[in-house]
Design a protein around this motif. Structure first.
Motif, PDB file in Angstrom:
ATOM      1  N   GLU A 123      14.096   5.555   2.143  1.00 23.63           N
ATOM      2  CA  GLU A 123      15.095   6.485   2.677  1.00 23.63           C
ATOM      3  C   GLU A 123      16.502   5.920   2.626  1.00 23.63           C
ATOM      4  OE1 GLU A 123      14.082   9.459   3.461  1.00 23.63           O
ATOM      5  OE2 GLU A 123      11.956   8.952   3.167  1.00 23.63           O
ATOM      6  N   GLY A 124      16.632   4.685   2.174  1.00 22.77           N
ATOM      7  CA  GLY A 124      17.951   4.058   2.134  1.00 22.77           C
ATOM      8  C   GLY A 124      18.529   3.831   3.510  1.00 22.77           C
ATOM      9  N   LEU A 125      17.660   3.520   4.480  1.00 24.99           N
ATOM     10  CA  LEU A 125      18.086   3.352   5.862  1.00 24.99           C
ATOM     11  C   LEU A 125      18.299   1.877   6.202  1.00 24.99           C
ATOM     12  CD1 LEU A 125      15.558   5.751   7.636  1.00 24.99           C
ATOM     13  CD2 LEU A 125      18.000   6.180   7.258  1.00 24.99           C
ATOM     14  N   ALA A 126      19.278   1.617   7.041  1.00 23.75           N
ATOM     15  CA  ALA A 126      19.392   0.286   7.638  1.00 23.75           C
ATOM     16  C   ALA A 126      18.281   0.137   8.668  1.00 23.75           C
ATOM     17  CB  ALA A 126      20.751   0.126   8.306  1.00 23.75           C
ATOM     18  N   PRO A 127      17.673  -1.042   8.788  1.00 25.57           N
ATOM     19  CA  PRO A 127      16.608  -1.214   9.789  1.00 25.57           C
ATOM     20  C   PRO A 127      17.001  -0.767  11.187  1.00 25.57           C
ATOM     21  CG  PRO A 127      16.606  -3.078   8.302  1.00 25.57           C
ATOM     22  CD  PRO A 127      17.807  -2.235   7.934  1.00 25.57           C
ATOM     23  N   ARG A 128      18.270  -0.980  11.586  1.00 23.70           N
ATOM     24  CA  ARG A 128      18.709  -0.559  12.921  1.00 23.70           C
ATOM     25  C   ARG A 128      18.798   0.953  13.056  1.00 23.70           C
ATOM     26  NH1 ARG A 128      21.380  -5.337  12.647  1.00 23.70           N
ATOM     27  NH2 ARG A 128      23.153  -4.462  11.520  1.00 23.70           N
ATOM     28  N   ALA A 129      18.842   1.672  11.932  1.00 26.69           N
ATOM     29  CA  ALA A 129      18.922   3.133  11.979  1.00 26.69           C
ATOM     30  C   ALA A 129      17.547   3.787  12.081  1.00 26.69           C
ATOM     31  CB  ALA A 129      19.640   3.659  10.730  1.00 26.69           C
ATOM     32  N   ILE A 130      16.487   3.001  11.941  1.00 32.54           N
ATOM     33  CA  ILE A 130      15.133   3.547  12.029  1.00 32.54           C
ATOM     34  C   ILE A 130      14.779   3.769  13.501  1.00 32.54           C
ATOM     35  CG2 ILE A 130      12.680   3.063  11.623  1.00 32.54           C
ATOM     36  CD1 ILE A 130      13.565   1.459   9.151  1.00 32.54           C
ATOM     37  N   ASP A 131      14.268   4.938  13.808  1.00 32.92           N
ATOM     38  CA  ASP A 131      13.862   5.264  15.168  1.00 32.92           C
ATOM     39  C   ASP A 131      12.437   4.760  15.379  1.00 32.92           C
ATOM     40  OD1 ASP A 131      13.034   6.492  17.578  1.00 32.92           O
ATOM     41  OD2 ASP A 131      14.359   8.207  17.242  1.00 32.92           O
ATOM     42  N   GLY A 132      12.268   3.873  16.365  1.00 31.89           N
ATOM     43  CA  GLY A 132      10.946   3.329  16.636  1.00 31.89           C
ATOM     44  C   GLY A 132       9.918   4.382  16.989  1.00 31.89           C
ATOM     45  N   ARG A 133      10.381   5.529  17.517  1.00 33.04           N
ATOM     46  CA  ARG A 133       9.448   6.616  17.831  1.00 33.04           C
ATOM     47  C   ARG A 133       8.848   7.196  16.550  1.00 33.04           C
ATOM     48  NH1 ARG A 133      13.607   9.756  21.673  1.00 33.04           N
ATOM     49  NH2 ARG A 133      14.895   9.138  19.878  1.00 33.04           N
TER      50      ARG A 133
ATOM     51  N   ALA B   9       9.938  -1.464   6.730  1.00 38.37           N
ATOM     52  CA  ALA B   9      10.528  -1.842   5.437  1.00 38.37           C
ATOM     53  C   ALA B   9      10.373  -0.717   4.426  1.00 38.37           C
ATOM     54  CB  ALA B   9       9.872  -3.119   4.921  1.00 38.37           C
ATOM     55  N   THR B  10       9.236  -0.047   4.459  1.00 36.63           N
ATOM     56  CA  THR B  10       9.007   1.075   3.542  1.00 36.63           C
ATOM     57  C   THR B  10      10.010   2.194   3.798  1.00 36.63           C
ATOM     58  OG1 THR B  10       6.643   0.561   3.430  1.00 36.63           O
ATOM     59  CG2 THR B  10       7.304   2.774   2.788  1.00 36.63           C
ATOM     60  N   LEU B  11      10.209   2.546   5.074  1.00 38.81           N
ATOM     61  CA  LEU B  11      11.192   3.581   5.402  1.00 38.81           C
ATOM     62  C   LEU B  11      12.592   3.166   4.971  1.00 38.81           C
ATOM     63  CD1 LEU B  11       9.989   4.639   8.971  1.00 38.81           C
ATOM     64  CD2 LEU B  11       9.945   6.049   6.906  1.00 38.81           C
ATOM     65  N   ALA B  12      12.933   1.902   5.195  1.00 35.67           N
ATOM     66  CA  ALA B  12      14.269   1.422   4.841  1.00 35.67           C
ATOM     67  C   ALA B  12      14.514   1.531   3.343  1.00 35.67           C
ATOM     68  CB  ALA B  12      14.438  -0.027   5.298  1.00 35.67           C
ATOM     69  N   VAL B  13      13.521   1.138   2.540  1.00 39.61           N
ATOM     70  CA  VAL B  13      13.685   1.168   1.084  1.00 39.61           C
ATOM     71  C   VAL B  13      13.677   2.594   0.557  1.00 39.61           C
ATOM     72  CG1 VAL B  13      12.608   0.519  -1.103  1.00 39.61           C
ATOM     73  CG2 VAL B  13      12.738  -1.150   0.763  1.00 39.61           C
TER      74      VAL B  13
ATOM     75  N   ARG C   3       0.828  -1.218   0.000  1.00 39.83           N
ATOM     76  CA  ARG C   3       0.000   0.000   0.000  1.00 39.83           C
ATOM     77  C   ARG C   3       0.857   1.259   0.000  1.00 39.83           C
ATOM     78  NH1 ARG C   3      -4.588  -1.758   4.487  1.00 39.83           N
ATOM     79  NH2 ARG C   3      -5.931  -2.944   3.041  1.00 39.83           N
ATOM     80  N   ASN C   4       2.079   1.148   0.462  1.00 37.03           N
ATOM     81  CA  ASN C   4       3.005   2.280   0.427  1.00 37.03           C
ATOM     82  C   ASN C   4       3.754   2.394  -0.900  1.00 37.03           C
ATOM     83  OD1 ASN C   4       2.703   3.605   2.980  1.00 37.03           O
ATOM     84  ND2 ASN C   4       3.698   1.861   3.965  1.00 37.03           N
ATOM     85  N   GLY C   5       3.352   1.579  -1.868  1.00 37.70           N
ATOM     86  CA  GLY C   5       3.893   1.712  -3.214  1.00 37.70           C
ATOM     87  C   GLY C   5       5.089   0.839  -3.526  1.00 37.70           C
ATOM     88  N   LEU C   6       5.458  -0.062  -2.616  1.00 33.30           N
ATOM     89  CA  LEU C   6       6.595  -0.938  -2.864  1.00 33.30           C
ATOM     90  C   LEU C   6       6.158  -2.206  -3.595  1.00 33.30           C
ATOM     91  CD1 LEU C   6       8.584  -0.780   0.500  1.00 33.30           C
ATOM     92  CD2 LEU C   6       8.641   0.791  -1.443  1.00 33.30           C
ATOM     93  N   SER C   7       7.075  -2.787  -4.356  1.00 37.21           N
ATOM     94  CA  SER C   7       6.821  -4.105  -4.940  1.00 37.21           C
ATOM     95  C   SER C   7       7.133  -5.154  -3.883  1.00 37.21           C
ATOM     96  CB  SER C   7       7.680  -4.321  -6.185  1.00 37.21           C
ATOM     97  OG  SER C   7       9.060  -4.203  -5.884  1.00 37.21           O
ATOM     98  N   VAL C   8       6.205  -6.096  -3.710  1.00 43.06           N
ATOM     99  CA  VAL C   8       6.291  -7.043  -2.595  1.00 43.06           C
ATOM    100  C   VAL C   8       6.034  -8.458  -3.091  1.00 43.06           C
ATOM    101  CG1 VAL C   8       5.337  -7.719  -0.355  1.00 43.06           C
ATOM    102  CG2 VAL C   8       5.458  -5.292  -0.973  1.00 43.06           C
ATOM    103  N   ILE C   9       6.890  -9.387  -2.663  1.00 37.34           N
ATOM    104  CA  ILE C   9       6.680 -10.812  -2.888  1.00 37.34           C
ATOM    105  C   ILE C   9       6.484 -11.481  -1.538  1.00 37.34           C
ATOM    106  CG2 ILE C   9       7.723 -12.989  -3.658  1.00 37.34           C
ATOM    107  CD1 ILE C   9       9.226 -11.399  -5.790  1.00 37.34           C
ATOM    108  N   LEU C  10       5.422 -12.274  -1.432  1.00 36.83           N
ATOM    109  CA  LEU C  10       5.133 -13.054  -0.230  1.00 36.83           C
ATOM    110  C   LEU C  10       5.273 -14.532  -0.564  1.00 36.83           C
ATOM    111  CD1 LEU C  10       4.053 -13.291   2.704  1.00 36.83           C
ATOM    112  CD2 LEU C  10       1.746 -13.292   1.741  1.00 36.83           C
TER     113      LEU C  10
END
Length: 446
Positions: free
Chosen positions: A422-432, A416-420, A36-43
């Motif tokens: 913004e080019g962020l590593a998951p550990r760099a994402i602030d949970g807040r 995952a949307t923020l990581a893709v 829904r955030n516009g990413l291509s997703v495979i499940l």
């Protein structure tokens, strides 16, 4: 003569922004949110349907939506976001009961066939590419511990699936383990035992309800009957405190009553093929034994018969990721809140060892689960979702239920949307920051 492993079939190449391993509640929520955030997703899902433990394991209920309290308070929903959306969609299709009493709280019983169809519809509407009957067999590593995707088995042949972010929603931290990243199993290897849940048809539900009322946790009188049946030598019923639910279907009960341990007395761990096999066989044996007892001893069940069982035993606990954060046992009963809390839960700690499971309640409150519980301490481009979160033994006995798994997937889909993007590593994402995004998306975390 040397033996060589071989598969000469062509390898299909696939690519997406996000790859999700496992189509349980958390996998579905993560896939839909990212798409829904516009990413291509495979499940990628090993069965021919989504649902995980809720459907394949036939857990049969959406637990974790409502506050617990003493007295006769009506249901108070405290979990929203994707969990509420999916529940509403199930109910609209006639696949969900109204709230039913579960001790000090409430739950809702779902139809597993409708669960499958609801997931299919929501995933299709979001534009997720779903691949059923496929299993990840190897992880693709780029530069040591950076996850680039997986190799999967399918009837067509091997699949080489590449993605910017991979989400391990397998329930068993399979991708984490394949990559050799830090993980642990239960309490120093000890896990909660699996169970074989089944459905009983031909029940006079009105007579049954007249005898036992609205609470789905059976009263002490039933436990006493089980004790007497065992003492007579005519039955072998290892669990005395049992849960019996009316369902969306007429004349039917959903039965959560087996307690599967090994012939040697161990709590079986379904990560091991021998234990998994033993659990399935023993689960079916216990299912028939309890059904025979119900027909003989419980009002309304004289003409009852088994009409369905889980595709597999229900699995409560196996391998978990070692995360940046770890949900502690004490966090549950203290109702602890976190600045980076990305999901909330009112559900009690349920420990199913012994003949009488132990339930410890959190009353008129919720606790929160921090984002770091889903971020591996090592490894890049990887997140986890679902019951393989980083949590202590007793904590996961609360945090693993369906409504919360929907919430985890909702959060990790946004991560995952923020990581893709913004080019962020998951550990760099602030949970807040993630919490703010979730609240804008209807999670009502406060």
């Amino acid at each position: 003569m040397a033996v060589e492993a071989m598969d000469r079939r062509d390898v299909a190449q696939l690519k997406a922004d996000v790859l999700i391993i496992g189509g349980g509640a958390s996998g579905v929520a993560a896939a839909v949110t990212a798409a829904r955030n516009g990413l291509s997703v495979i499940l990628l899902e090993r069965y021919g349907f989504c649902g995980g433990g809720a459907v394949a394991g036939l857990s049969g209920t959406v637990c974790g939506l409502y506050a617990a309290s003493d007295g006769d308070k009506p249901p108070e929903q405290v979990v929203f976001g994707f969990a509420a959306e999916f529940v509403d969609a199930l109910a609209a299709r006639g696949g969900l009961t109204d709230p039913v009493r579960y001790g000090k709280t409430f739950t809702r019983v779902h139809d597993p066939l409708v669960w499958r169809e609801t997931a299919d519809a929501i995933l299709a509407q979001a534009g997720v590419t779903v691949i059923y009957h496929a299993v990840a067999t190897q992880v693709l590593l780029d530069g040591g511990e950076a996850i680039a995707g997986v190799i999967a088995w399918s009837k067509q042949g091997p699949l080489d699936i590449r993605a910017a972010i991979t989400i391990d929603a397998s329930g068993d931290a399979d991708v984490v383990a394949m990559a050799g990243l830090p993980n642990f199993i239960g309490d120093q290897g000890r896990v909660q035992n699996p169970t074989m849940i089944f459905r009983l048809g031909g029940v006079d539900v009105a007579q049954f309800a007249a005898a036992y009322g609205a609470d789905t946790i059976m009263p002490p009188s039933v436990s006493a009957l089980i004790g007497e049946a065992n003492a007579s030598g005519r039955f072998k019923l290892p669990r005395a405190k049992i849960w019996l639910f009316t369902t969306t279907r007429p004349n039917e009960l959903l039965c959560n009553c087996t307690r599967i341990t090994g012939a040697d007395g161990r709590e079986l761990n379904t990560l091991f093929y021998a234990d998994f096999t033993e659990a399935e066989i023993e689960g079916r044996r216990q299912m028939r034994e309890y059904a025979r007892f119900f027909a003989e001893a419980l009002p309304g069940c004289a003409n009852a018969f088994v009409n369905d069982s889980g595709v597999q035993v229900g699995v409560r606990q196996t391998r978990q990721v070692k995360g940046v954060s770890k949900l502690a046992n004490g966090d549950i009963l203290s109702g602890r809140k976190f600045a980076d809390g990305i999901a909330r839960s009112p559900w009690p700690i349920e420990l199913h060892s012994g003949s009488k499971p132990r339930v410890e309640w959190l009353l008129d409150d919720v606790y929160e689960i921090p984002y770091g519980c889903f971020v591996p301490t090592r490894g890049e481009n990887l997140l986890v979702a679902g019951r393989c979160l980083s949590a202590e033994h007793e904590a996961v006995a609360s945090a693993r239920v369906t409504a919360q798994c929907f919430g985890y997937g909702h959060a990790i889909g946004h991560a995952a949307t923020l990581a893709v993007r913004e080019g962020l590593a998951p550990r760099a994402i602030d949970g807040r920051d993630l919490r703010l995004v979730l609240n804008r998306d209807g999670a009502r975390l406060g």
